[in-house]
Design an enzyme around this catalytic site. Structure first.
Site, PDB file in Angstrom:
ATOM      1  N   CYS A  32     -39.766 -18.750  -9.865  1.00 31.38           N
ATOM      2  CA  CYS A  32     -40.470 -17.351  -9.689  1.00 31.38           C
ATOM      3  C   CYS A  32     -41.027 -16.762 -10.862  1.00 31.38           C
ATOM      4  O   CYS A  32     -40.066 -16.751 -11.867  1.00 31.38           O
ATOM      5  CB  CYS A  32     -39.216 -16.156  -9.137  1.00 31.38           C
ATOM      6  SG  CYS A  32     -39.777 -14.719  -9.262  1.00 31.38           S
ATOM      7  N   CYS A  35     -40.035 -13.365 -12.275  1.00 30.79           N
ATOM      8  CA  CYS A  35     -38.524 -13.398 -12.936  1.00 30.79           C
ATOM      9  C   CYS A  35     -38.651 -13.540 -14.252  1.00 30.79           C
ATOM     10  O   CYS A  35     -37.741 -13.042 -14.973  1.00 30.79           O
ATOM     11  CB  CYS A  35     -37.715 -14.272 -12.021  1.00 30.79           C
ATOM     12  SG  CYS A  35     -37.559 -14.238 -10.188  1.00 30.79           S
TER      13      CYS A  35
END
Lengths: 107, 116
Positions: A32, A35
């Site tokens: 991700c 993130c």
């Protein structure tokens, strides 16, 4: 070295729900992108709120039970827990000021 | 990166397919990659990994109860429905120019994708 300790499906109850102080949980996943933007912000918060807020991170790929239990969909999601209850949720790469404002409501 | 993550890396073929797709789709939609290209790289690697494992580039910035069922259903296969309809990519792969995180690139080299 990250200032936010890792929690798992197994340790979530003890580390988060049973915590005497409010807990910020960073729900993240290895692939991700955002993130990676939120992680250093979370680390700074961990240092600045040391003693007042416990800051932990949970890998949703490796710990699907807790992620599903709390209805995690979009990642990253940041959740604040107090007294064993979820009290706030922030989704996405939130700015540090928004995160601090949210935490301050629960101190 | 942990050894576990390295072991789970996508195939070169899928990486290249997703890299090229990302460049073409950014140009076609007038969107840009993140100013931090390591964010772009990790998302492309995540998409490629899902393409290998599931047969479809399922968004790596979501948690799913059942990845196989989601990939088959298709809503979150890249480009996902929110991206196609409203140019909304919460994974920050395709950013509209006014986004604070948008850079000026619509191209990314295989080396950056591999190392991000």
């Amino acid at each position: 070295m990250s200032a936010a300790a890792a929690v798992t499906d197994a340790s979530f109850q003890g580390e988060v729900l049973d915590s005497a102080v409010p807990v910020l949980v960073d729900f993240w996943a290895p692939w991700c992108g955002p993130c990676r933007i939120v992680a250093p912000v979370v680390d700074e918060i961990a240092q600045e709120y040391a003693g007042k807020v416990k800051v932990v991170k949970l890998n949703t790929d490796e710990n699907p039970k807790v992620a599903s239990e709390y209805g995690i969909r979009s990642i990253p999601t940041l959740m604040v827990f107090k007294g064993g209850q979820k009290v706030d949720t922030l989704v996405g790469a939130v700015p540090k000021t928004s995160l601090a404002d949210t935490l301050n409501k629960h101190l | 990166m942990s050894p576990t993550e390295t072991a789970q890396e996508a195939t070169t073929k899928s990486l290249e397919a997703m890299r090229k797709f990302s460049e073409q789709y950014a140009k076609r939609t007038g969107t840009y990659f993140c100013v931090d290209l390591s964010v772009t790289a990790v998302v492309i690697r995540g998409l490629a990994k899902h393409k290998d494992e599931l047969g479809a580039p399922l968004c790596p910035c979501r948690h799913y109860e059942d990845k196989e069922a989601e990939a088959k259903q298709g809503f979150w296969n890249c480009p996902c429905v929110p991206m196609r309809e409203r140019k909304e990519c919460h994974c920050m792969l395709f950013l509209t120019p006014e986004n604070d995180f948008a850079g000026s690139e619509q191209e990314i080299s295989p080396e950056v994708v591999a190392g991000g």
